[in-house]
Design a protein around this motif. Structure first.
Motif, PDB file in Angstrom:
ATOM      1  N   ASP A 252       1.084  -1.351  -0.030  1.00 18.53           N
ATOM      2  CA  ASP A 252      -0.138  -0.411   0.187  1.00 18.53           C
ATOM      3  C   ASP A 252       1.004   1.709   0.387  1.00 18.53           C
ATOM      4  OD1 ASP A 252      -2.624  -1.501   0.143  1.00 18.53           O
ATOM      5  OD2 ASP A 252      -2.663  -1.612   1.960  1.00 18.53           O
ATOM      6  N   GLU A 253       2.162   1.512   0.192  1.00 20.93           N
ATOM      7  CA  GLU A 253       2.606   2.228   0.714  1.00 20.93           C
ATOM      8  C   GLU A 253       3.796   2.572  -0.407  1.00 20.93           C
ATOM      9  OE1 GLU A 253       4.412   2.588   4.471  1.00 20.93           O
ATOM     10  OE2 GLU A 253       6.091   1.113   3.195  1.00 20.93           O
ATOM     11  N   GLY A 254       4.373   1.187  -1.363  1.00 21.33           N
ATOM     12  CA  GLY A 254       5.043   1.247  -2.848  1.00 21.33           C
ATOM     13  C   GLY A 254       6.311   1.445  -1.726  1.00 21.33           C
ATOM     14  N   ALA A 255       6.459   0.180  -0.983  1.00 20.29           N
ATOM     15  CA  ALA A 255       7.688  -0.500  -0.466  1.00 20.29           C
ATOM     16  C   ALA A 255       8.399  -1.027  -1.765  1.00 20.29           C
ATOM     17  CB  ALA A 255       7.733  -0.678   1.479  1.00 20.29           C
ATOM     18  N   ILE A 256       7.318  -1.831  -1.791  1.00 22.48           N
ATOM     19  CA  ILE A 256       7.896  -2.736  -3.412  1.00 22.48           C
ATOM     20  C   ILE A 256       6.658  -3.130  -4.010  1.00 22.48           C
ATOM     21  CG2 ILE A 256       9.257  -4.613  -1.777  1.00 22.48           C
ATOM     22  CD1 ILE A 256       6.441  -6.485  -1.694  1.00 22.48           C
ATOM     23  N   ALA A 257       7.031  -3.283  -5.687  1.00 17.12           N
ATOM     24  CA  ALA A 257       5.639  -3.156  -6.538  1.00 17.12           C
ATOM     25  C   ALA A 257       4.553  -4.197  -6.710  1.00 17.12           C
ATOM     26  CB  ALA A 257       6.982  -3.395  -7.701  1.00 17.12           C
ATOM     27  N   GLY A 258       5.780  -5.248  -6.280  1.00 19.34           N
ATOM     28  CA  GLY A 258       4.551  -6.360  -6.107  1.00 19.34           C
ATOM     29  C   GLY A 258       4.680  -7.707  -5.468  1.00 19.34           C
ATOM     30  N   ALA A 259       3.830  -8.868  -4.829  1.00 23.86           N
ATOM     31  CA  ALA A 259       3.915  -9.488  -5.005  1.00 23.86           C
ATOM     32  C   ALA A 259       3.357 -10.858  -5.422  1.00 23.86           C
ATOM     33  CB  ALA A 259       3.733  -9.712  -3.248  1.00 23.86           C
ATOM     34  N   ALA A 260       4.121 -12.240  -5.154  1.00 19.15           N
ATOM     35  CA  ALA A 260       2.889 -13.118  -5.549  1.00 19.15           C
ATOM     36  C   ALA A 260       2.417 -14.382  -4.481  1.00 19.15           C
ATOM     37  CB  ALA A 260       2.634 -13.779  -6.852  1.00 19.15           C
ATOM     38  N   VAL A 261       1.627 -14.544  -3.219  1.00 19.64           N
ATOM     39  CA  VAL A 261       1.522 -15.714  -2.340  1.00 19.64           C
ATOM     40  C   VAL A 261       0.333 -16.707  -3.163  1.00 19.64           C
ATOM     41  CG1 VAL A 261       0.972 -15.553  -0.054  1.00 19.64           C
ATOM     42  CG2 VAL A 261       2.253 -12.959  -1.170  1.00 19.64           C
ATOM     43  N   ARG A 281      -5.482  -4.609  -6.523  1.00 21.67           N
ATOM     44  CA  ARG A 281      -5.223  -6.117  -5.958  1.00 21.67           C
ATOM     45  C   ARG A 281      -4.088  -6.727  -6.896  1.00 21.67           C
ATOM     46  NH1 ARG A 281     -11.441  -8.678  -3.815  1.00 21.67           N
ATOM     47  NH2 ARG A 281     -11.430  -7.746  -2.572  1.00 21.67           N
ATOM     48  N   ASP A 282      -4.322  -5.641  -8.486  1.00 26.73           N
ATOM     49  CA  ASP A 282      -3.548  -6.039  -9.575  1.00 26.73           C
ATOM     50  C   ASP A 282      -1.810  -6.007  -8.862  1.00 26.73           C
ATOM     51  OD1 ASP A 282      -4.892  -6.224 -11.235  1.00 26.73           O
ATOM     52  OD2 ASP A 282      -5.354  -4.298 -11.581  1.00 26.73           O
ATOM     53  N   LYS A 283      -1.848  -5.822  -7.470  1.00 19.80           N
ATOM     54  CA  LYS A 283      -0.227  -6.028  -6.743  1.00 19.80           C
ATOM     55  C   LYS A 283       0.039  -7.241  -5.883  1.00 19.80           C
ATOM     56  CE  LYS A 283       1.421  -1.146  -6.399  1.00 19.80           C
ATOM     57  NZ  LYS A 283       1.725   0.810  -5.789  1.00 19.80           N
TER      58      LYS A 283
END
Length: 313
Positions: A252-261, A281-283
């Motif tokens: 939410d704060e943009g610390a990383i670009a995205g994740a997959a879990v 949610r696309d992140k």
């Protein structure tokens, strides 16, 4: 073990659709249940000489109440749902199946990374919504995406799955490095890094280690903020390795670009889980613990369980 063992599979619902499953009948008096609740456990396990369990927990108390039990087979790699000391005290072997899902999990790792990093779910919606049909150009995207070639791909846990992922990432031209929670060097052509440098320099971090005292919650908000703001995180190992609320905050704060879990501390995912409240949610690509579950992997799992039973006690 008796000539005709009584075999009970307590939670076969994830594998009983496969043709190989019918071969359990060749091994003895076989009964299976899709799921077994704690209340149903003792009744269903009564009289069994062999118990097969995936997620059903076998406590010391339960084992003591099953006098005919001679073998416990775990339909998985991890055996933390078994009271192993109690089984050992009774002379009951506990046998798991290792390595059956390596290619399946590795395949999902790269697939999930590309899906979130290339914004594919959003682009798919753009085509179906008609936005692409109304576009002025022949192509459409909302954010740039990059090739894996030349990027630093970081692996936490260079075991069997981690090594397979390393091979795939190398095939794409990435520079593979790894972090070992135990501080061990591995006999592999990759550079081991300490965690601070690892997180600060990797373009992708994927997790393939076991959940342990060293790794439980190791990726908290402070650690996630050490990562590049352009970096992606993939967790296909165990949910507890990442502090789940902290990952949402980091996204939410943009610390990383995205994740997959693909894995969660509690499974199935609770309806009020923080992941479901992520702003974009696309992140955050979420899949329901399917990395292990290719047809080939589940067939290898069944074959491994049957081999463990054939070995006897």
């Amino acid at each position: 073990m008796p000539a005709t063992p009584r075999i009970v599979f307590l939670d076969a619902g994830t594998v009983d659709d496969l043709p190989a499953f019918a071969r359990f009948d060749e091994l003895g008096d076989f009964a299976s249940y899709a799921l077994t609740s704690p209340e149903q456990l003792l009744e269903r396990a009564a009289g069994a000489t062999v118990l097969i369990t995936n997620k059903v927990a076998l406590s010391a108390e339960t084992i003591e109440q099953l006098p005919e039990l001679q073998l416990i087979c775990v339909a998985a790699t991890g055996t933390n749902n078994i009271a192993k000391e109690a089984a050992a005290a009774r002379g009951i072997p506990v046998r798991n199946v290792a390595g059956y899902s390596t290619d399946s999990v590795a395949q999902l790792t790269l697939t999930a990374l590309f899906t979130v990093a290339m914004d594919l779910l959003h682009l798919n919606r753009e085509v179906y919504s008609g936005n692409y049909s109304r576009a002025k150009d022949f192509t459409l995207w909302r954010q740039p995406f990059y090739e894996l070639r030349g990027q630093r791909y970081g692996i936490i846990g260079l075991g069997t799955i981690g090594r397979r992922v390393a091979e795939l990432a190398t095939a794409y031209g990435a520079e593979v490095v790894y972090y070992s929670a135990r501080g061990n060097d591995h006999d592999a052509p990759y550079t081991r890094m300490e965690l601070d440098e690892f997180l600060a320099t990797c373009d992708v971090v994927s997790i393939h280690c076991a959940l342990s005292e060293q790794t439980d919650g190791v990726l908290d908000l402070d650690r996630l903020r050490q990562m590049k703001s352009s970096a992606y995180l993939v967790n296909v190992a165990r949910g507890g390795i990442v502090v789940e609320q902290d990952l949402v905050t980091a996204l939410d704060e943009g610390a990383i670009a995205g994740a997959a879990v693909d894995v969660f501390r509690e499974e199935p995912l609770p309806a009020d889980h923080p992941y479901l409240r992520v702003r974009n949610r696309d992140k955050l690509l979420l899949t329901p613990h399917i990395g292990w579950a290719s047809v080939e992997a589940r067939t290898r799992l069944i074959e491994g369980i049957m081999q463990n039973i054939r070995q006897g006690v």
